[in-house]
Structures are given as structure tokens and as C-alpha cells.
Design an enzyme around this catalytic site. Structure first.
Site, PDB file in Angstrom:
ATOM      1  N   ARG A  13     -15.700  -7.582  15.991  1.00  0.00           N
ATOM      2  CA  ARG A  13     -15.588  -8.127  17.310  1.00  0.00           C
ATOM      3  C   ARG A  13     -16.394  -6.797  18.192  1.00  0.00           C
ATOM      4  NH1 ARG A  13     -10.641  -7.083  17.014  1.00  0.00           N
ATOM      5  NH2 ARG A  13      -9.776  -5.216  18.094  1.00  0.00           N
TER       6      ARG A  13
ATOM      7  N   GLU B 192       1.266  -1.090   0.095  1.00  0.00           N
ATOM      8  CA  GLU B 192      -0.139  -0.340   0.269  1.00  0.00           C
ATOM      9  C   GLU B 192       0.855   1.536  -0.147  1.00  0.00           C
ATOM     10  OE1 GLU B 192      -2.972   0.306   2.981  1.00  0.00           O
ATOM     11  OE2 GLU B 192      -4.478  -0.903   2.070  1.00  0.00           O
TER      12      GLU B 192
HETATM   13  C1  MV4 Z   1      -1.203   1.883   7.233  1.00  0.00           C
HETATM   14  C2  MV4 Z   1      -0.525   3.362   8.167  1.00  0.00           C
HETATM   15  C3  MV4 Z   1      -0.210   4.288   6.770  1.00  0.00           C
HETATM   16  N1  MV4 Z   1      -0.045   3.932   5.148  1.00  0.00           N
HETATM   17  N2  MV4 Z   1      -1.265   1.981   5.627  1.00  0.00           N
HETATM   18  C4  MV4 Z   1      -1.667   0.265  12.049  1.00  0.00           C
HETATM   19  C5  MV4 Z   1      -3.213  -0.585  12.475  1.00  0.00           C
HETATM   20  C6  MV4 Z   1      -3.130  -1.120  11.262  1.00  0.00           C
HETATM   21  N3  MV4 Z   1      -5.178  -1.597  11.032  1.00  0.00           N
HETATM   22  C7  MV4 Z   1      -2.903  -0.221   9.828  1.00  0.00           C
HETATM   23  N4  MV4 Z   1      -1.959   0.660  10.134  1.00  0.00           N
HETATM   24  C8  MV4 Z   1      -1.630   1.287   9.351  1.00  0.00           C
HETATM   25  N5  MV4 Z   1      -1.632   1.329   8.490  1.00  0.00           N
HETATM   26  C9  MV4 Z   1      -1.303   3.227   5.774  1.00  0.00           C
HETATM   27  N6  MV4 Z   1      -1.453   2.484   3.951  1.00  0.00           N
HETATM   28  C10 MV4 Z   1      -0.073   3.319   9.153  1.00  0.00           C
HETATM   29  C11 MV4 Z   1      -0.668   2.634  10.104  1.00  0.00           C
HETATM   30  C12 MV4 Z   1      -1.082   3.197  11.185  1.00  0.00           C
HETATM   31  C13 MV4 Z   1      -1.119   3.470  12.378  1.00  0.00           C
HETATM   32  C14 MV4 Z   1      -2.858   3.195  11.981  1.00  0.00           C
HETATM   33  C15 MV4 Z   1      -3.705   3.696  12.432  1.00  0.00           C
HETATM   34  C16 MV4 Z   1      -3.187   3.743  14.121  1.00  0.00           C
HETATM   35  C17 MV4 Z   1      -2.059   3.903  14.278  1.00  0.00           C
HETATM   36  C18 MV4 Z   1      -0.987   3.851  13.844  1.00  0.00           C
HETATM   37  C19 MV4 Z   1       0.409   3.729  13.777  1.00  0.00           C
HETATM   38  C20 MV4 Z   1       0.636   3.456  13.051  1.00  0.00           C
HETATM   39  C21 MV4 Z   1       0.698   2.993  12.000  1.00  0.00           C
END
Ligand code: MV4
Length: 497
Positions: free
Chosen positions: A294, A202
């Protein structure tokens, strides 16, 4: 339609208690399961019946699906509530329960399975026109082909494990030169962690907000959303503060994201309470990330602003009742915050701090809710999640909810272990949090243990000023970048031992 007369709660701690409270209100008998470490736990005392299912480790007790189903059969249990964690998103367990004629309070095994695979989830929702982060739609296997795609998408990119989620198995890749090595590591990590080496690409969104939408679906095909929760204040994928509503969503954006969340739920014929996670970038573009099948830890903030009891909704849905309201009947009232109180030492890199709760006095008063599973004198077991309580406040607006939270933190008396309460107070008083101008990088950007050092009293302050003046003649203080950070004037530290 099948009336649930007895429910087994396949969980422990605050969520087991929280579920049983609602069951009791609904006239449903409750069965607790517990491990040898939880013999004296509050959920065991609260339940009508309780059965020890094994040793202290989760794998010896709370994760033993077959044993739990046997207990259900022996005690003529109608339904299992899995809470969160443990077996809550285990499709195999949901299926076994179903096959044993026991209602699993949650979505179908098929929906759990589908959403458990991030790639399958993206494929399933694609036909509903849900915005997604640019990247690959299928698992990448060929390094050269993957490099090409990554270059088209544009670096930095993120490699994610399809079987991952919640931040597990993610790797940021800054440039094409680092791609091959990172991809190999991601595949081998995913294989050993999940037994599934499928990874995908991604575009990396640098400083996103994490906003999720609560949905409810019944067995008659009705699906509604219960607005959003803002969950950007996280530390290493562990949420710290959640709130509802978000300070940044406009009514139009809320409606649009809500509609998308409902469509995600439709894409998997979702039944029960679920959460659709989105990333929101600085221009308020939003992207579907994943769906959690959930009841979530942070569900109370949604309950506070909607006036609903989500566990009651789950149980009624599981009994086959249609939802008692339509989307247009729902509205947001006021503002709610949740602070997760962990038995961790924020001054010491958040190291788990287990031990005995020597003093444990909960805050009270209007607009304050504490969901916990401990009492004064109890030991915090080392075997499970270090979260000891969820402190929830509710006010007419965000300012009021924050003020109540700060007051409640001040009133909360915990000694014997270190907790994240002072860390919570720091975040809540921070200008970036106050203004609503923050993202998932908040803690990384603004927190270091030194910000929790006690603000000196008046006399000490005078001495400090004099000392600082002396020191300044020689060198500049190295605390310049944190000097404008608000410091708690709370007396909680003085009260601690
Ligand atoms: C991401 C992102 C940046 N770009 N996807 C972390 C948890 C998972 N559910 C997906 N996550 C992320 N996906 C893309 N394409 C950054 C995160 C992420 C993040 C997301 C939500 C809450 C906290 C986070 C902390 C670091 C990275």
C-alpha cells in the site's frame, strides 16, 4: 491505457484529503465516502461528491467493500484509491473491484495475497537471493521438531504468525524450556486473530533498526526504488518519527538494499507503490522482513527527498503509463523528517485523548508541510486511528530538518486535547537521536513521562537549586539517569490551557 476521470477515495482523514488533492491537480473528479461520524470532515467537503456509507464504526462504513463498489457503479467511478489501513491490503476487495470493472489503485490481488502471508512472501523472494533472518521456511506444527530448529538457530528466537505483520502475533522465546508454552500461545493467538494458526521461527535480532525501501512498479515490468525511510523510532509498533534518508546507510549499502527491494517487488510482479521492510542489525547486516502493498503513512518523506508525488505516480501507473524515469535518473536531495501527531497523552501512558480541538493553528513557513484532516473546533472521533496530523519538515541536511521540526512543533498550537508534540520535541533533542545512533529500542530506553516535565523558569530554577541542595543532604535524587537528557526550552507548555 485507460484515462481515470473519476476516483473514489475509500478512506478518511488526512490520507483521503492528500489523495484528492493530487487527483484534483490531475483533473480527476473525486468521490468521498464517509461514516456518520465524519459528516463534517474535511475530506467530505473537499470532494466533488460524497456518499455516506454507514455508521461510525469502521466495520459499518469504511470496511464495507460491497457498499463501496456499489457507490462506484452508481456514480460511474473509474478507479478506487484505498489509502492505507481499511481495505488497502484486502485482496478480496481488490479482486471484487477488478471484477466490477473498476481500477484498484494498487497491486494485483495476487501480489497483495502473496505478501499478506509472511511465509509465502519469504518463499517467493528466496530465489532472488534476498538476505533473510535465519529460521524456518515453513509453518511449524510439531513442537519437538520446532524445538530442535529453535536450538539450532539459537535462542532467543521469535515466533511469528504468518498472517501477522506489523508486530502482531510475535513472541520472543528466551530458552528451550519456555518454547512449548509460547508456541501454543502463539498458535492460538494467530488462530483467533487471523483465522490462520500458521507460525514460524526466526532468530531474534535484539536491537534492530527498521529501514524500509519505497518501490514503484509499472504495468510494463519496470521497477525502481526511491531510497529508504528510517522508521526505528516506534512505540509498541506505532511509528512516531520517520526520516529519509537514514543517517546510517552508506551509498553502497543503500544501493544493495535498493536492489534487493526491487527484486522483492519482481518476485511478486509488483505494480504500483509498495514498501519493502528490512531489519538492520548493529553491524549493518540487513534482512528482508515483509512487503507492505500500500501507500504508507510516511510516504511524504520520500516525496520530499525525491521531488515526486507518489499518489500521482500511483494514478499514472494505474492508467497504464510506463514510469517516466529510470533508476539512474533518481537521486536524494536534502533530508526530510515526519513526526506523527497523535491525540494521545504522553504523560499518561499515551492514552487516547479525544475531544474538541479548541485551538488548532498549523505551523507554516519554508520546509514545513502539514498533512492533516482537521480544523479548529472539530471533534476528534473515537472510532478511528488517533493520528491527527503528520508534521513533515525538509531541509538541506538532517540538522536543518531537525531545526525546522523543532521550530514547527513550537509554532503548532493545539489545545483541547493532549498530543504527542512535546514527546516529539523530546526525541528530536535527544543526543541519541541527534547522533543517529539509535534503534527500535529508543523509546523503551530513553523515555519516561518525567522527561516531559516543564523546565522551570529562572526564578523557579534558583529555588529548585536551593531545594535540591537541601534534599541532597538527605538522599540522592532518583532522577540521576535522566539528568543529562536535554529538556525543551520551548514555550509551548506555557501557551496551553
Ligand atoms: C523481528 C524483530 C527481531 N528479530 N524479527 C516487528 C514488526 C514486524 N514487521 C517485524 N518486527 C520485528 N521483527 C526478528 N527476527 C524485531 C521486530 C520489531 C520491530 C521491527 C521493526 C520496528 C519496530 C520493532 C519493534 C519491536 C520488534
Amino acid at each position: 491505457m485507460k484515462k481515470i476521470k473519476k476516483v473514489l477515495v475509500a478512506n478518511r482523514g488526512e490520507i483521503a484529503l492528500r489523495v484528492m488533492r493530487t487527483a484534483k491537480e490531475m483533473g480527476i473528479k473525486t468521490v468521498a465516502i464517509f461514516s456518520e461520524a465524519d459528516r463534517n470532515a474535511l475530506h467530505v467537503r473537499f470532494a466533488d461528491e460524497a456518499v455516506c456509507v454507514g455508521g461510525p464504526k469502521s466495520s459499518e462504513s469504511y470496511l464495507r467493500g460491497d457498499v463501496i463498489i456499489d457507490v462506484c457503479k452508481q456514480l460511474q467511478v473509474d478507479a478506487i484509491h484505498p489509502g492505507y489501513g481499511f481495505l488497502s491490503e484486502n485482496a478480496g476487495f481488490a479482486r471484487k473491484a477488478q471484477e466490477a470493472g473498476i481500477i484498484f489503485i494498487g497491486p494485483s490481488p495476487e501480489a497483495i495475497e502473496l505478501m499478506g502471508s509472511k511465509l509465502a512472501a519469504k518463499a517467493a523472494v528466496a530465489r532472488y537471493n534476498i538476505p533473510m533472518v535465519p529460521g524456518t521456511e515453513e509453518a511449524i506444527t510439531d513442537v519437538e521438531a520446532a524445538k530442535q530448529i529453535a536450538s539450532q538457530v539459537g535462542f532467543p528466537i521469535l515466533i511469528k504468525a504468518s498472517a501477522g505483520g506489523g508486530g502482531k502475533g510475535m513472541r520472543v522465546v528466551e530458552n528451550v524450556g519456555m518454547f512449548e508454552e509460547q508456541m501454543k500461545m502463539a498458535v492460538s493467538e494467530a488462530t483467533s486473530a487471523f483465522g490462520d494458526g500458521a507460525v514460524f521461527i526466526e532468530k531474534y535480532i535484539g536491537s534492530p533498526r527498521h529501514i524500509e525501501i519505497q518501490v514503484l512498479g509499472d504495468t510494463h515490468g519496470n521497477i525502481v526504488h526511491l531510497f529508504e525511510r528510517e522508521c526505528s523510532i516506534q512505540r509498541r509498533h506505532q511509528k512516531v518519527i520517520e526520516e529519509a534518508p537514514s543517517a546510517v546507510l552508506t551509498p553502497a549499502l543503500r544501493e544493495e538494499m535498493g536492489r534487493c527491494a526491487v527484486n522483492v517487488a519482481k518476485a511478486c510482479d509488483y505494480v504500483g507503490a509498495g514498501t519493502v521492510e528490512f531489519l538492520v542489525d548493529e553491524n549493518l547486516n540487513f534482512y528482508f522482513l515483509e512487503m507492505n502493498t500500500r501507500l504508507q503513512v510516511e510516504h511524504p518523506v520520500t516525496e520530499q527527498i525525491t521531488g515526486l508525488d507518489l499518489v500521482k505516480e500511483q494514478i499514472q501507473i494505474a492508467e497504464g503509463h510506463p514510469l517516466g524515469f529510470k533508476q539512474e535518473d533518481l537521486q536524494i536531495n536534502g533530508h526530510a523528517l515526519e513526526l506523527r501527531v497523535y491525540a494521545e497523552d504522553p504523560a499518561n501512558n499515551f492514552l487516547p485523548d479525544i475531544g474538541r480541538l479548541e485551538t488548532y493553528t498549523r505551523p507554516q513557513g519554508q520546509g514545513v508541510r502539514v498533512d492533516d484532516g482537521f480544523e479548529q473546533g472539530m471533534d476528534i472521533p473515537i472510532y478511528y486511528d488517533p493520528m491527527i496530523a503528520k508534521l513533515v519538515t525538509f531541509g538541506k541536511d538532517r540538522e536543518e530538518a531537525i531545526a525546522k521540526m523543532l521550530r514547527a512543533i513550537d509554532e503548532y498550537q493545539i489545545t483541547g486535547i493532549e498530543t504527542t508534540l512535546p514527546f516529539g520535541a523530546y526525541v528530536l533533542q535527544h543526543e541519541a537521536f541527534r547522533s543517529g545512533n539509535f534503534d527500535t529500542k529508543f523509546i523503551e530506553r530513553y523515555f519516561s513521562p518525567s522527561v516531559l516535565e516543564q523546565k522551570p523558569g529562572i526564578e523557579e530554577e534558583e529555588i529548585a537549586v536551593a531545594l535540591a541542595a537541601l534534599l541532597l543532604e538527605n538522599k540522592k535524587p532518583d532522577t540521576a539517569e535522566t539528568s543529562n537528557v536535554p529538556t525543551s526550552t520551548s514555550n509551548w507548555r506555557r501557551n496551553r490551557t
